[in-house]
Design an enzyme around this catalytic site. Structure first.
Site, PDB file in Angstrom:
ATOM      1  CG  HIS A 125     -19.378  38.087 -49.402  1.00 51.15           C
ATOM      2  ND1 HIS A 125     -20.249  38.871 -48.918  1.00 51.15           N
ATOM      3  CD2 HIS A 125     -18.220  38.936 -49.421  1.00 51.15           C
ATOM      4  CE1 HIS A 125     -19.873  40.216 -49.051  1.00 51.15           C
ATOM      5  NE2 HIS A 125     -18.693  40.037 -49.309  1.00 51.15           N
ATOM      6  CG  ASP A 178     -21.301  34.617 -54.025  1.00 48.59           C
ATOM      7  OD1 ASP A 178     -21.011  34.909 -55.154  1.00 48.59           O
ATOM      8  OD2 ASP A 178     -21.324  34.844 -52.864  1.00 48.59           O
ATOM      9  CD  GLN A 206     -13.742  37.448 -54.973  1.00 53.46           C
ATOM     10  OE1 GLN A 206     -13.063  37.588 -55.605  1.00 53.46           O
ATOM     11  NE2 GLN A 206     -14.153  38.479 -54.183  1.00 53.46           N
ATOM     12  CE  LYS A 259     -16.513  41.147 -55.512  1.00 59.42           C
ATOM     13  NZ  LYS A 259     -15.948  41.716 -54.618  1.00 59.42           N
ATOM     14  CB  CYS A 279     -17.995  40.634 -46.104  1.00 59.35           C
ATOM     15  SG  CYS A 279     -17.974  42.480 -46.451  1.00 59.35           S
TER      16      CYS A 279
HETATM   17  C1  LIG Z   1     -17.940  35.670 -52.661  1.00 60.47           C
HETATM   18  C2  LIG Z   1     -18.717  36.981 -52.665  1.00 60.47           C
HETATM   19  N1  LIG Z   1     -19.791  37.129 -52.570  1.00 60.47           N
HETATM   20  C3  LIG Z   1     -20.497  38.228 -52.885  1.00 60.47           C
HETATM   21  C4  LIG Z   1     -19.861  39.463 -52.792  1.00 60.47           C
HETATM   22  C5  LIG Z   1     -20.656  40.686 -52.985  1.00 60.47           C
HETATM   23  O1  LIG Z   1     -20.524  41.293 -53.997  1.00 60.47           O
HETATM   24  P1  LIG Z   1     -21.023  42.823 -54.223  1.00 60.47           P
HETATM   25  O2  LIG Z   1     -20.705  43.766 -52.707  1.00 60.47           O
HETATM   26  O3  LIG Z   1     -20.699  43.480 -55.487  1.00 60.47           O
HETATM   27  O4  LIG Z   1     -22.541  42.555 -54.206  1.00 60.47           O
HETATM   28  C6  LIG Z   1     -18.549  39.494 -52.757  1.00 60.47           C
HETATM   29  C7  LIG Z   1     -17.704  40.860 -52.731  1.00 60.47           C
HETATM   30  O5  LIG Z   1     -16.767  41.266 -51.980  1.00 60.47           O
HETATM   31  C8  LIG Z   1     -17.888  38.237 -52.546  1.00 60.47           C
HETATM   32  O6  LIG Z   1     -16.441  38.337 -52.693  1.00 60.47           O
END
Ligand SMILES: Cc1ncc(COP(=O)(O)O)c(C=O)c1O
Lengths: 149, 416
Positions: free
Chosen positions: B133, B210, B213, B236, B374
């Site tokens: 992401h 990370d 998810q 999430k 993203c």
């Molecule tokens: C794999 C992954 N990493 C990071 C994020 C970032 O999450 P947040 O926007 O809540 O910081 C997301 C959210 O879409 C994600 O799917």
């Protein structure tokens, strides 16, 4: 299909999506990129302006049906107009796609098929993308990619 | 076969009752039953979480760690109780290894700046994957720019699986940190994280996972996984927005400088010099998102009550069902077919842009995400500008998938 969907995806729009008109670049024309990074819609609008008249307009790119049909219809609508008339058409188009639901949309002839996007606020930026790119050329200020996001 | 059928029926019945715990799922979307399949963007909240937040404001609201009065004591107890819940959820060895952040993004930025600022120097390498992401790319680019370290990217194959051979090759004594997703939001790939961590540790690198998810689909335990840093995001995890979690091993966090300065994070302040508070407060400057933490604590208790035994089995069953049903729609191509996947089906339809798919199915009550998720490098890797993505959560049922598939047939009719 719901009425609003039918209104959005009218036959004319589907047709321009399938067979976009003036889908090419103009050799020697001025080209402006429009790019909406969030959705990935990207158009190149290409124009040939001579003696203050839009002699030719064309586009290339990839995007959703609304973005493509709007660009295609735009090329037909702007060709032959003076720069001032084309700028005026841009303003009319913008006001049509962003006007309130309860107002009757302005009658813009063939372009009126795009009035349905008013009901889909997230799609207005798709319909406007090529128009903003064209506006940048009409204003004589082609530059970094324009965006409607 | 018979046993399987019985358990499928039981699983479906349980899912229907879990669905009822989420008030928003009872609303209609454009006059249809709502099929919410945009869970990878954010999940809906169970009544327990909504009640916990409302309850906090009706009985306990005050600032934390400050007052001596009743409400401040209650607020502090609620906030720190939430930290205990979250520590238990992630299997942290110590409660002070749980830092509350705004979201996963802030957790990654904290580590990239604080840990990276201290440990990265010119020529060092940061290893990420091709399916990250943007949140797990850009903070490292910034850290590399500041320190002269180099960003290296482990490729993925045509199915979207991590190329483990390339990972082995790219891992070297120069690798200082491996920062990787446990579950790709764009492809649904589950990475072999325990193996990645073992290899990274053997090479002398630390690992940031990370888990934005993964943390609501897979049971994650810091002791079993061996992660050095793990980030997750409350919204999430069936919890509120604006609250996230950074887990860090005590020794690593202790040795890191503060990320932001302000109230709560100091032990003493004079104009000459300030000294830092102990963990976790060193990393929690300013008044925290108290009701966010309370809501997240409630969410982790809720998930544990439902239980990962059931959640994982139910979601695996539903993913298999959804994958087959969506792939069977003519002109549809799946993007992301790795052998180990969870919860996500990304796809494109020949001749129809994902946005148009999204708009048509929305009018039929189905919420999916369309766009680049993203993860622009993933889109580039698969040569598509965007995809449509259906993503699952514990409350989804086969009815949701059937509703999506019906809507996809409608998309084909419109654009035929
Ligand atoms: C794999 C992954 N990493 C990071 C994020 C970032 O999450 P947040 O926007 O809540 O910081 C997301 C959210 O879409 C994600 O799917």
């Amino acid at each position: 299909m719901s009425d609003q969907l039918q209104e959005l995806y009218q036959e004319v729009i589907l047709d321009h999506n399938r067979r976009p008109r003036n889908f090419r670049l103009i050799a020697g024309g001025v080209t402006q990129e429009g790019y909406n990074p969030l959705c990935g819609d990207r158009v190149l609008v290409s124009m040939n302006i001579e003696d203050g008249i839009v002699r030719d307009v064309a586009f290339e790119g990839q995007g959703c049906a609304i973005a493509k049909a709007s660009a295609s219809l735009m090329t037909e609508a702007l060709k032959g107009l003076t720069v001032a008339e084309a700028q005026e058409r841009f303003a009319q188009f913008q006001s049509m796609v962003t006007s309130a639901h309860d107002e009757p949309p302005a009658d813009l002839g063939k372009l009126s098929v795009l009035a349905g996007v008013r009901e889909f606020p997230t799609r207005v930026k798709c319909a406007s993308l090529a128009w903003h790119a064209a506006k940048a050329v009409l204003d004589g200020a082609p530059a970094a990619p324009v965006s409607t996001e | 076969m018979a046993a399987e059928t019985v358990s499928a029926v039981e699983t479906a019945a349980r899912a229907a009752s879990v669905r009822e715990e989420f008030p928003i799922l009872a609303i209609e979307a454009h006059g249809r039953r709502l099929a919410y399949l945009d869970n990878a963007a954010t999940t809906q909240k169970p009544r327990e979480v909504i009640d916990a937040i409302a309850g906090y404001y009706t009985t306990s609201n005050a600032n934390v760690h400050r007052g001596v009065h009743l409400l401040s004591e209650r607020a502090t107890a609620a906030f720190e109780g939430a930290r205990d819940d979250v520590a238990a959820y992630f299997g942290a060895a110590h409660r002070h290894e749980i830092i509350f952040t705004r979201n996963a993004t802030e957790g990654i930025n904290l580590v990239a700046q604080s840990w990276g600022g201290r440990h990265l120097t010119a020529g060092d390498e940061v290893l990420i994957s091709a399916m990250e992401h943007h949140s797990n790319i850009v903070p490292w680019q910034l850290a590399c720019e500041r320190t002269g370290a180099v960003l290296k990217v482990v490729p993925i194959d045509d199915r979207g699986a991590l190329d483990m051979e390339a990972f082995g090759r790219l891992l070297s004594p120069r690798t200082k940190i491996v920062a990787m997703t446990q579950l790709s939001n764009a492809l649904g790939t589950v990475t072999p994280m325990a193996e990645i961590i073992r290899a990274a540790h053997a090479a002398g690198a630390v690992v940031l996972v990370d888990g934005a998810q993964a943390a609501y689909h897979l049971p994650v335990n810091m002791q079993a996984l061996g992660a050095d840093f793990y980030v997750a995001t409350g919204h999430k995890l069936y919890g509120p927005t604006g609250i996230g979690v950074l887990y860090g091993r005590e020794a690593l966090l202790d040795a890191m400088p503060p990320y932001q300065g302000g109230g709560d994070m100091i032990a003493s302040v004079t104009f000459e010099k300030s000294t830092w508070n102990t963990l976790p407060y060193k990393f929690e400057a300013g008044t925290p998102h108290i009701e966010g933490a309370v809501g997240l604590g409630a969410a982790t208790r809720f998930i544990r009550r439902v239980g990962f035994d059931w959640i994982a089995a139910h979601e695996a069953d539903l993913l298999a069902y959804a994958t087959a049903a969506i792939a069977a729609v003519p002109d549809v191509r799946l993007v992301g077919t790795a052998p180990v996947k969870a919860s996500i089906v990304s796809f494109v339809m020949e001749g129809v842009h994902p946005h148009d798919i999204g708009t048509v199915v929305d009018r039929m009550g189905v919420a999916i995400r369309t766009g680049h998720h993203c993860a622009q490098p993933v889109m580039a890797r698969f040569g598509v500008p965007a995809t449509a993505r259906a993503s699952l959560a514990m409350y989804n049922t086969r009815d949701d998938i059937d509703q999506l598939v019906d809507a996809l047939h409608e998309v084909r009719r419109v654009f035929a």
